[in-house]
Design a protein around this motif. Structure first.
Motif, mmCIF file in Angstrom:
data_model
loop_
_atom_site.group_PDB
_atom_site.id
_atom_site.type_symbol
_atom_site.label_atom_id
_atom_site.label_comp_id
_atom_site.label_asym_id
_atom_site.label_seq_id
_atom_site.Cartn_x
_atom_site.Cartn_y
_atom_site.Cartn_z
ATOM 1 N N PRO A 26 14.038 0.241 -6.552
ATOM 2 C CA PRO A 26 13.508 1.496 -6.055
ATOM 3 C C PRO A 26 12.742 2.252 -7.140
ATOM 4 C CG PRO A 26 15.877 1.677 -6.405
ATOM 5 C CD PRO A 26 15.507 0.255 -6.667
ATOM 6 N N LEU A 27 11.783 3.043 -6.724
ATOM 7 C CA LEU A 27 11.113 3.920 -7.666
ATOM 8 C C LEU A 27 12.116 4.915 -8.218
ATOM 9 C CD1 LEU A 27 7.806 4.711 -5.742
ATOM 10 C CD2 LEU A 27 8.012 3.404 -7.879
ATOM 11 N N ALA A 28 11.935 5.279 -9.474
ATOM 12 C CA ALA A 28 12.785 6.293 -10.100
ATOM 13 C C ALA A 28 12.345 7.675 -9.608
ATOM 14 C CB ALA A 28 12.648 6.209 -11.611
ATOM 15 N N PRO A 29 13.192 8.657 -9.759
ATOM 16 C CA PRO A 29 12.765 10.023 -9.416
ATOM 17 C C PRO A 29 11.639 10.474 -10.354
ATOM 18 C CG PRO A 29 15.149 9.904 -9.748
ATOM 19 C CD PRO A 29 14.574 8.590 -10.179
ATOM 20 N N ALA A 30 10.812 11.376 -9.876
ATOM 21 C CA ALA A 30 9.757 11.946 -10.725
ATOM 22 C C ALA A 30 10.401 12.782 -11.823
ATOM 23 C CB ALA A 30 8.815 12.806 -9.889
ATOM 24 N N VAL A 31 9.772 12.796 -12.960
ATOM 25 C CA VAL A 31 10.298 13.629 -14.065
ATOM 26 C C VAL A 31 9.430 14.812 -14.343
ATOM 27 C CG1 VAL A 31 11.623 11.850 -15.226
ATOM 28 C CG2 VAL A 31 9.212 12.039 -15.702
ATOM 29 N N THR B 24 1.902 6.393 -7.017
ATOM 30 C CA THR B 24 0.782 7.195 -7.520
ATOM 31 C C THR B 24 1.070 8.687 -7.341
ATOM 32 O OG1 THR B 24 -0.772 5.401 -7.061
ATOM 33 C CG2 THR B 24 -1.696 7.612 -7.295
ATOM 34 N N GLU B 25 1.611 9.052 -6.199
ATOM 35 C CA GLU B 25 1.941 10.464 -5.954
ATOM 36 C C GLU B 25 3.018 10.950 -6.933
ATOM 37 O OE1 GLU B 25 4.201 13.016 -2.533
ATOM 38 O OE2 GLU B 25 2.741 11.514 -1.856
ATOM 39 N N ARG B 26 3.971 10.093 -7.228
ATOM 40 C CA ARG B 26 5.106 10.475 -8.061
ATOM 41 C C ARG B 26 4.784 10.451 -9.548
ATOM 42 N NH1 ARG B 26 10.827 7.924 -6.359
ATOM 43 N NH2 ARG B 26 9.944 8.575 -4.370
ATOM 44 N N PHE B 27 4.001 9.441 -10.003
ATOM 45 C CA PHE B 27 3.806 9.219 -11.431
ATOM 46 C C PHE B 27 2.353 9.261 -11.897
ATOM 47 C CE2 PHE B 27 7.634 6.752 -10.223
ATOM 48 C CZ PHE B 27 8.567 7.469 -10.939
ATOM 49 N N GLY B 28 1.394 9.344 -10.983
ATOM 50 C CA GLY B 28 -0.009 9.311 -11.360
ATOM 51 C C GLY B 28 -0.613 7.937 -11.136
ATOM 52 N N SER B 29 -1.889 7.810 -11.450
ATOM 53 C CA SER B 29 -2.622 6.588 -11.119
ATOM 54 C C SER B 29 -2.454 5.448 -12.123
ATOM 55 C CB SER B 29 -4.110 6.902 -10.959
ATOM 56 O OG SER B 29 -4.620 7.414 -12.182
ATOM 57 N N ASP B 30 -1.851 5.698 -13.279
ATOM 58 C CA ASP B 30 -1.668 4.654 -14.284
ATOM 59 C C ASP B 30 -0.407 3.849 -13.962
ATOM 60 O OD1 ASP B 30 -1.308 3.033 -16.494
ATOM 61 O OD2 ASP B 30 -1.354 4.669 -17.958
ATOM 62 N N PRO B 31 -0.543 2.586 -13.531
ATOM 63 C CA PRO B 31 0.636 1.794 -13.175
ATOM 64 C C PRO B 31 1.647 1.625 -14.307
ATOM 65 C CG PRO B 31 -1.348 0.734 -12.367
ATOM 66 C CD PRO B 31 -1.791 1.858 -13.265
ATOM 67 N N LEU B 32 1.214 1.742 -15.560
ATOM 68 C CA LEU B 32 2.162 1.635 -16.670
ATOM 69 C C LEU B 32 3.130 2.815 -16.716
ATOM 70 C CD1 LEU B 32 -0.057 0.201 -19.542
ATOM 71 C CD2 LEU B 32 1.723 -0.984 -18.244
ATOM 72 N N LYS B 33 2.805 3.888 -16.010
ATOM 73 C CA LYS B 33 3.674 5.074 -15.948
ATOM 74 C C LYS B 33 4.648 5.021 -14.772
ATOM 75 C CE LYS B 33 1.305 7.519 -19.092
ATOM 76 N NZ LYS B 33 1.787 7.713 -20.415
ATOM 77 N N TRP B 34 4.460 4.077 -13.861
ATOM 78 C CA TRP B 34 5.323 3.987 -12.687
ATOM 79 C C TRP B 34 6.693 3.494 -13.133
ATOM 80 C CZ3 TRP B 34 1.582 1.054 -8.894
ATOM 81 C CH2 TRP B 34 0.461 1.854 -8.662
ATOM 82 N N ALA B 35 7.726 4.246 -12.795
ATOM 83 C CA ALA B 35 9.080 3.933 -13.247
ATOM 84 C C ALA B 35 9.959 3.493 -12.079
ATOM 85 C CB ALA B 35 9.686 5.156 -13.928
ATOM 86 N N PHE B 36 10.839 2.564 -12.375
ATOM 87 C CA PHE B 36 11.761 2.009 -11.394
ATOM 88 C C PHE B 36 13.183 2.111 -11.933
ATOM 89 C CE2 PHE B 36 7.653 0.151 -10.722
ATOM 90 C CZ PHE B 36 7.532 0.026 -9.357
ATOM 91 N N ARG B 37 14.146 2.292 -11.022
ATOM 92 C CA ARG B 37 15.555 2.402 -11.409
ATOM 93 C C ARG B 37 16.276 1.098 -11.069
ATOM 94 N NH1 ARG B 37 19.162 7.042 -11.441
ATOM 95 N NH2 ARG B 37 17.488 8.140 -10.383
ATOM 96 N N CYS B 38 16.978 0.553 -12.067
ATOM 97 C CA CYS B 38 17.779 -0.646 -11.827
ATOM 98 C C CYS B 38 18.910 -0.290 -10.871
ATOM 99 C CB CYS B 38 18.346 -1.175 -13.144
ATOM 100 S SG CYS B 38 19.476 -2.564 -12.906
ATOM 101 N N ALA C 268 0.827 -1.207 0.000
ATOM 102 C CA ALA C 268 0.000 0.000 0.000
ATOM 103 C C ALA C 268 0.865 1.262 0.000
ATOM 104 C CB ALA C 268 -0.945 -0.006 1.199
ATOM 105 N N GLU C 269 1.955 1.245 0.761
ATOM 106 C CA GLU C 269 2.864 2.398 0.784
ATOM 107 C C GLU C 269 3.553 2.584 -0.570
ATOM 108 O OE1 GLU C 269 4.187 2.403 5.494
ATOM 109 O OE2 GLU C 269 5.195 1.045 4.099
#
Length: 124
Positions: A119-124, A19-33, A12-13
């Motif tokens: 980890p989540l990527a930084p917001a762009v 969602t706060e960083r990238f919006g509600s569309d999970p396909l937009k959620w970015a992660f950094r290798c 949930a966290e």
């Protein structure tokens, strides 16, 4: 660039932060290798899997973006796993959050089980 700072959070966290960083569309959620620093989102994985289909080894079903985004570097889909036969020079690397060196994030699922993630990527 590597990012191996560990972090523990609930599913949930993670969803709230993504969602706060990238919006509600999970396909937009970015992660950094954490190994090579490549940043990929679900759309990147959807396209990579369309061009390089893979099968889930447990179910024999085709993999979809949500199966691997945030858990594998996109290089695994684009050809980095074949590097033993030739030197891979494409995008990403062969890192997986569930591999020998897991994580670095640990996500606690609602059923109490845990999974490792990038980890989540930084917001762009």
């Amino acid at each position: 660039m590597t990012d191996t700072q560990t972090r523990e959070l609930t599913q949930a966290e993670l969803i709230a932060e993504a969602t706060e960083r990238f919006g509600s569309d999970p396909l937009k959620w970015a992660f950094r290798c954490p190994s090579c620093g490549d940043i990929a989102n679900g759309e990147d994985f959807r396209q990579a899997l369309a061009e390089h289909p893979r099968t889930n080894l447990r179910t024999d079903e085709p993999l979809i973006a949500s199966d691997i985004v945030g858990r594998e570097c996109i290089g695994r889909t684009l050809g980095a796993l074949a590097k033993a036969r030739s030197k891979y020079t494409g995008r990403g690397c062969d890192w997986a959050a569930y591999g020998l060196f897991g994580g670095p994030w640990t996500i606690t699922l609602p059923n109490g089980h845990t999974m490792r993630a990038f980890p989540l990527a930084p917001a762009v």
